[in-house]
Design a protein around this motif. Structure first.
Motif, short mmCIF file in Angstrom:
data_model
loop_
_atom_site.label_atom_id
_atom_site.label_comp_id
_atom_site.label_asym_id
_atom_site.label_seq_id
_atom_site.Cartn_x
_atom_site.Cartn_y
_atom_site.Cartn_z
N GLY A 153 -35.97 124.25 26.42
CA GLY A 153 -36.49 124.43 27.78
C GLY A 153 -35.60 123.96 28.91
N THR A 154 -34.45 123.35 28.64
CA THR A 154 -33.69 122.73 29.73
C THR A 154 -32.81 123.71 30.49
N SER A 155 -32.23 124.66 29.79
CA SER A 155 -31.28 125.57 30.44
C SER A 155 -31.81 127.00 30.39
N ASP A 156 -31.37 127.82 31.37
CA ASP A 156 -31.80 129.22 31.39
C ASP A 156 -31.09 130.06 30.34
N TYR A 157 -29.98 129.53 29.82
CA TYR A 157 -29.15 130.34 28.93
C TYR A 157 -29.65 130.31 27.49
N ALA A 158 -29.20 131.26 26.69
CA ALA A 158 -29.59 131.29 25.28
C ALA A 158 -28.52 132.04 24.49
N LEU A 159 -27.30 131.48 24.51
CA LEU A 159 -26.19 132.20 23.87
C LEU A 159 -25.93 131.66 22.46
N THR A 160 -25.30 130.46 22.37
CA THR A 160 -25.08 129.91 21.03
C THR A 160 -25.63 128.49 20.94
N GLY A 161 -25.76 128.02 19.72
CA GLY A 161 -26.20 126.65 19.50
C GLY A 161 -25.93 126.28 18.05
N SER A 162 -25.76 124.98 17.82
CA SER A 162 -25.54 124.47 16.46
C SER A 162 -26.59 123.43 16.14
N ILE A 163 -27.07 123.48 14.92
CA ILE A 163 -27.95 122.42 14.43
C ILE A 163 -27.23 121.75 13.26
N PHE A 164 -27.06 120.45 13.36
CA PHE A 164 -26.52 119.67 12.23
C PHE A 164 -27.67 118.92 11.59
N CYS A 165 -27.98 119.27 10.35
CA CYS A 165 -29.18 118.71 9.72
C CYS A 165 -29.10 118.94 8.22
N VAL A 166 -29.41 117.92 7.45
CA VAL A 166 -29.43 118.09 6.00
C VAL A 166 -30.87 118.24 5.51
N ASP A 167 -31.80 117.63 6.22
CA ASP A 167 -33.23 117.67 5.86
C ASP A 167 -33.77 119.10 6.05
N ARG A 168 -34.19 119.75 4.95
CA ARG A 168 -34.57 121.18 5.01
C ARG A 168 -35.82 121.40 5.85
N GLN A 169 -36.79 120.46 5.78
CA GLN A 169 -38.02 120.64 6.56
C GLN A 169 -37.72 120.57 8.05
N ALA A 170 -36.90 119.59 8.41
CA ALA A 170 -36.56 119.43 9.84
C ALA A 170 -35.76 120.65 10.32
N LEU A 171 -34.95 121.19 9.44
CA LEU A 171 -34.14 122.35 9.80
C LEU A 171 -35.02 123.57 10.04
N LEU A 172 -35.99 123.76 9.16
CA LEU A 172 -36.92 124.88 9.31
C LEU A 172 -37.69 124.76 10.62
N GLN A 173 -38.12 123.52 10.88
CA GLN A 173 -38.86 123.26 12.12
C GLN A 173 -37.98 123.62 13.33
N ALA A 174 -36.71 123.25 13.27
CA ALA A 174 -35.80 123.52 14.39
C ALA A 174 -35.54 125.02 14.54
N GLU A 175 -35.28 125.69 13.41
CA GLU A 175 -35.02 127.13 13.48
C GLU A 175 -36.20 127.85 14.11
N THR A 176 -37.41 127.39 13.80
CA THR A 176 -38.61 128.04 14.33
C THR A 176 -38.76 127.72 15.82
N ALA A 177 -38.63 126.45 16.16
CA ALA A 177 -38.83 126.06 17.56
C ALA A 177 -37.76 126.67 18.47
#
Ligand code: NAD
Length: 537
Positions: free
Chosen positions: A447-471
């Motif tokens: 919600g902070t920026s108007d843009y939506a081009l690229t992003g990286s998630i660094f995460c080993v925890d699969r549940q947290a990763l799924l949560q992030a991919e969804t959000a």
């Protein structure tokens, strides 16, 4: 005459190994040392026009070095270019697909085998790219665009409707009726090539307005297209004043499409002008624009701190942060921050900033004085801001060119302007979040920026990763997991973003090519139809 050649799926062009090829290295050096000042004309219908209205191109890392002089065409000449393109349109559209495709495949081959070092050197000098940045752009990605577009266009053409007994159905993949306006940014030589060639491959004629700041490499590629046999007028090269050219183009009833890459602000202004002129146009124009970014790196407490640090360094500072995909805001958990911070503080001073021709240089200069001034002002403002502190870097200097040190700023407010606005330079802003605030942090990233081009998630925890991919489903058009957010490869990661980052038409893929065609569907009956009366049961 009636052969239907098949174009196989290409492999990505391998990077040229200059270490292992002294001859290639010597040729590159020769181009880098050349003192030639290139006269860049407008090219309209194959005629070179040297208007004498000059705009100089200087090396951003050595502003005493004059590289080229752009001859800007005037408004009448831009209007002439439109007329000339339209005159070339019918014959070009009538040329069978494989004959058109061959022009671009030849161009790819000429770059790969004949003029590779020349266009790479032009990109290094004109856009201040190190060899490691220029080669994968001016050679690698450009060649890939040419080859993959042909393969992908073939797939589009193969897409045909059902034919039933008694009648044949077919889709005729026509080009748009009119001309396409291709407006390219300074930061990638390959993008300028794609913006003009993708519509042309689909049978369109184009006016290509390159950025003044990359005109040297763009002109080199235009010469290569001519060498490859592109018929005069199919793409007219128009390095004109942007506002003037745009006015002339958007007033034409034959304006059929905009293929733009650049800032969101300019894209929106073009979109507005198109809207204002909409009653003039014969067809409703296609509008394709890939624009800015405020690309994030989000680390979870389960991430590897060293991997995050490397991704931040490469993602934020390669090519001076002047990639639309460059990491420019990072969210790091409190538990990881000490390791990431000290990693950045230890490694960033080793990144050498300077002359791109020297092998040890990691970063050249930012593109021009305006960009330098803007970045220096933002860094100075951060110094005076109680909510911001400089973690590393912060120096700027102007001799012999427009230099900005790789700079990391930590902010205490996650919605700080530095976490929101695209700066397009080597400035990375970090917000440190509490480890137990993962879900809230996902909301901030989204919600902070108007843009939506690229992003990286660094995460080993699969549940947290799924949560992030969804959000974060709408927060990036290109999402990277456990790797930096830059370096998309044609055919592997079709590229583009939504929200303020553009129309997300995925350059280098069939999705983009579809925008440059207006299909006509034809049903042809084998026999005349019987009487009008209904004869069924
Ligand atoms: P820019 O918007 O300044 O310029 C882009 C093009 O628009 C240039 O050819 C320029 O001459 C032209 N232009 C400028 N003013 C104009 C006007 N008034 N009317 C018509 N045309 C005008 O962008 P830039 O500085 O060349 O490139 C950097 C921007 O491009 C950044 O915002 C970056 O994020 C974006 N970009 C996006 C992608 C992507 O794929 N999303 C790729 C590369 C760059």
């Amino acid at each position: 005459m009636n052969a239907l050649p098949q174009f196989p799926r290409p492999a990505n062009e391998p990077e040229f190994n200059y270490q292992a090829d002294p001859q290639g290295r010597a040729e590159l050096e020769r181009h880098l040392r050349s003192t030639e000042v290139v006269e860049i004309p407008a090219v309209i219908g194959g005629q070179k026009i040297f208007s004498g209205d000059i705009e100089e191109v200087r090396a951003p890392h050595d502003t005493s070095r004059l590289l080229a002089r752009i001859h800007r065409p005037n408004e009448q000449q831009v209007r002439g270019a439109i007329k000339n393109s339209l005159a070339a349109a019918r014959e070009w559209a009538a040329l069978p697909f494989d004959k058109r495709a061959t022009v671009f495949l030849r161009a790819a081959e000429i770059v790969a085998e004949v003029r590779r070092h020349e266009i790479t050197a032009a990109t290094m000098l004109g856009q201040s790219k190190t060899l490691d940045q220029a080669e994968p752009d001016a050679a690698g990605e450009l060649i890939d665009f040419m080859r993959f577009n042909v393969y992908e266009a073939q797939k589009v053409h193969a897409n045909q409707p059902l034919t039933v007994p008694g009648a044949m159905n077919r889709t005729d993949w026509r080009p748009l009726e009119g001309f396409v306006y291709s407006v390219s940014p300074f930061n990638f030589t390959a993008i300028g090539a794609n913006l003009s060639c993708a519509p042309a491959l689909m049978g369109n004629v184009c006016l290509w307005k390159p950025s003044q700041k990359s005109a040297l490499a763009n002109y080199r590629f235009f010469e290569i297209l001519e060498q490859a046999g592109l018929p005069p007028g199919v793409i007219n090269f128009v390095p004109a004043d942007p506002a003037m050219a745009t006015r002339a183009v958007l007033e034409s009833p034959d304006f059929a499409g905009l293929h733009f890459t650049g800032s969101s602000q300019i894209f929106r202004s073009l979109w507005r002008s198109i809207g204002e002129n909409v009653d003039r146009y014969r067809s409703l124009p296609r509008i394709v624009g890939e624009t800015g970014g405020k690309d994030f790196v989000l680390a979870h407490p389960s991430a590897d701190a060293a991997a995050v640090t490397t991704a931040l360094i490469r993602g934020a500072f390669e090519y001076q942060g002047q990639k639309c995909s460059a990491a420019s805001r990072a969210y790091i958990p409190r538990s990881l921050w000490p390791a990431v911070k000290s990693g950045l503080q230890q490694q960033l001073p080793d990144l050498r900033v300077g002359d791109v021709a020297q092998r040890e240089t990691f970063m050249g200069a930012v593109i021009d004085g305006a960009s330098h001034g803007r970045l220096a002002a933002r860094i100075q403002k951060a110094r005076e801001d109680s909510q911001a502190s400089i973690v590393s870097g912060g120096r700027t200097w102007t001799e012999p060119g427009w230099f900005v040190e790789p700079t990391v700023i930590e902010v205490s407010d996650p919605r700080h302007a530095l976490m929101r606005d695209e700066l397009f330079g080597p400035v990375l802003t970090v917000f440190v979040y509490e480890d137990n605030a993962w879900a809230d942090t996902l909301g901030l990233v989204d919600g902070t920026s108007d843009y939506a081009l690229t992003g990286s998630i660094f995460c080993v925890d699969r549940q947290a990763l799924l949560q992030a991919e969804t959000a974060l489903v709408n927060a990036a058009g290109n999402l990277y997991i456990n790797t930096k957010p830059t370096g998309a490869v044609v055919g592997q990661q079709p590229f583009g973003g939504a929200r303020a980052s553009g129309t997300n038409d995925k350059a280098g893929s069939w999705m983009n090519l579809l925008r440059w065609t207006s299909p006509r569907v034809i049903k042809e009956s084998y026999l005349a139809q019987g009487p009008w009366q209904f004869t069924g049961a």
